[in-house]
Write a protein that holds these residues in place. Structure first.
Motif, mmCIF file in Angstrom:
data_model
loop_
_atom_site.group_PDB
_atom_site.id
_atom_site.type_symbol
_atom_site.label_atom_id
_atom_site.label_comp_id
_atom_site.label_asym_id
_atom_site.label_seq_id
_atom_site.Cartn_x
_atom_site.Cartn_y
_atom_site.Cartn_z
ATOM 1 N N LYS A 163 3.994 -4.281 -0.713
ATOM 2 C CA LYS A 163 2.658 -4.187 -1.319
ATOM 3 C C LYS A 163 2.674 -4.591 -2.783
ATOM 4 O O LYS A 163 1.822 -5.357 -3.244
ATOM 5 N N LEU A 200 3.171 -8.432 -3.163
ATOM 6 C CA LEU A 200 1.985 -9.215 -2.814
ATOM 7 C C LEU A 200 0.866 -9.037 -3.836
ATOM 8 O O LEU A 200 0.172 -10.007 -4.180
ATOM 9 N N ARG A 201 0.684 -7.839 -4.327
ATOM 10 C CA ARG A 201 -0.379 -7.602 -5.314
ATOM 11 C C ARG A 201 -0.088 -8.309 -6.632
ATOM 12 O O ARG A 201 -1.001 -8.802 -7.295
ATOM 13 N N ARG A 249 -0.767 -11.946 -5.941
ATOM 14 C CA ARG A 249 -2.195 -12.146 -5.680
ATOM 15 C C ARG A 249 -3.016 -12.243 -6.970
ATOM 16 O O ARG A 249 -4.108 -12.856 -6.975
ATOM 17 N N MET A 305 0.625 -5.377 8.631
ATOM 18 C CA MET A 305 -0.572 -5.499 7.770
ATOM 19 C C MET A 305 -1.341 -4.191 7.673
ATOM 20 O O MET A 305 -1.812 -3.821 6.600
ATOM 21 N N CYS A 356 0.719 -1.544 5.697
ATOM 22 C CA CYS A 356 0.651 -1.846 4.259
ATOM 23 C C CYS A 356 -0.784 -1.846 3.727
ATOM 24 O O CYS A 356 -1.002 -2.067 2.539
ATOM 25 N N GLN A 357 -1.743 -1.643 4.628
ATOM 26 C CA GLN A 357 -3.173 -1.573 4.279
ATOM 27 C C GLN A 357 -3.667 -2.846 3.581
ATOM 28 O O GLN A 357 -4.419 -2.793 2.607
ATOM 29 N N PHE A 358 -3.239 -3.993 4.107
ATOM 30 C CA PHE A 358 -3.689 -5.265 3.549
ATOM 31 C C PHE A 358 -5.131 -5.563 3.974
ATOM 32 O O PHE A 358 -5.509 -5.337 5.117
ATOM 33 N N THR A 359 -5.911 -6.056 3.018
ATOM 34 C CA THR A 359 -7.306 -6.435 3.271
ATOM 35 C C THR A 359 -7.532 -7.824 2.688
ATOM 36 O O THR A 359 -6.579 -8.505 2.286
ATOM 37 N N GLU A 396 -5.866 -8.800 -0.605
ATOM 38 C CA GLU A 396 -4.493 -9.321 -0.683
ATOM 39 C C GLU A 396 -4.317 -10.635 0.083
ATOM 40 O O GLU A 396 -3.532 -11.494 -0.319
ATOM 41 N N ILE A 397 -5.035 -10.786 1.196
ATOM 42 C CA ILE A 397 -4.815 -11.912 2.112
ATOM 43 C C ILE A 397 -6.093 -12.737 2.263
ATOM 44 O O ILE A 397 -7.172 -12.175 2.478
ATOM 45 N N ASN A 406 -8.031 -4.861 9.783
ATOM 46 C CA ASN A 406 -8.424 -5.423 8.486
ATOM 47 C C ASN A 406 -9.389 -6.615 8.614
ATOM 48 O O ASN A 406 -9.845 -7.142 7.605
#
Length: 257
Positions: free
Chosen positions: A151, A154-155, A158, A176, A179-182, A185-186, A204
């Motif tokens: 996380k 990626l942040r 990003r 995903m 890691c709670q990606f939304t 992030e993506i 997500n």
């Protein structure tokens, strides 16, 4: 079902089950059916993800709804023995990060039991303490630490760059969502499977496109969630890489290529 098949086709010389065993709820019934179907010298070959590799390499993303069991040899051996079967060959294989391939026959077959390799794997499992709860508690901590690292990485990327995801498979969606990606992030997801394209990822709700979208949109980074095929994917995406694109592989260790 095994009785019906046996009545129609007779005993089987060869039965294979790759990535099947982990999906089965009644293992005793399954191995009883294998015994019923096999010829006296018939061979049953099964391959499944090995829990030692899962623990050592922290493959938390392989834990999802289809898998009812994560096998080691020690608890599996009594089930095999209780159904009058024996292991005549056992090997660890590198497929999908690490698996066991087991060759099984009836007890009265002409083949000898693979005692040497059985003993070696049981010794490894005892050393690795796979039958102790604390081993799995350590795995949970390891998974959480890796999640934080992924996380944070990626942040940080990003803030200045765009990121796409390659692979809308079950393991990718587990990672995903864990890691709670939304969309923060993506940007989007690509997958080579046509029936997934035009849909959205569960949880997500990221759009899924065909692979060619990587070259169309040229994200700065591609996060490969189908990490078990990372080498093949990077080979397929040579044009993207030559144009300056970079790859992030999260497991078994986080790396940027």
């Amino acid at each position: 079902t095994a009785k019906e098949i046996s009545a129609i086709y007779g005993p089987m010389q060869y039965i294979t089950a790759t990535n099947v065993l982990a999906h089965i709820s009644n293992l005793h019934d399954f191995f009883a059916s294998v015994n019923l179907l096999l010829d006296k010298n018939g061979v049953f070959v099964c391959e499944f993800p090995y829990v030692i590799d899962l623990l050592q390499k922290c493959f938390f993303d392989t834990i999802y709804h289809e898998h009812l069991s994560y096998f080691s040899l020690m608890p599996l051996l009594p089930i095999i023995n209780q159904n009058n079967l024996k292991i005549i060959r056992i090997r660890r294989t590198p497929i999908d990060g690490g698996a066991l391939r087991i060759f099984i026959t009836k007890n009265n077959s002409q083949f000898s039991e693979d005692t040497h390799n059985l003993d070696e794997i049981i010794r490894l499992e005892k050393i690795s303490k796979i039958n102790q709860l604390n081993t799995y508690k350590k795995f949970a901590i390891q998974a959480k630490n890796l999640k934080v690292k992924i996380k944070q990485t990626l942040r940080k990327i990003r803030k200045r760059h765009s990121i796409a995801v390659y692979g809308a498979a079950a393991r990718g969606n587990i990672l995903m969502n864990y890691c709670q990606f939304t969309k923060k992030e993506i940007d989007f997801v690509v997958d080579s499977t046509p029936y997934k394209q035009g849909l959205f990822t569960p949880g997500n709700h990221l759009p899924i496109y065909a692979e060619v979208e990587i070259l169309h949109q040229m994200p700065d980074y591609v996060l490969i969630l189908a990490w078990n095929f990372a080498e093949e994917i990077m080979q397929k995406q040579k044009r993207y890489q030559k144009k300056g694109g970079k790859f992030i592989v999260p497991l078994p260790r986080l790396q940027i290529t």
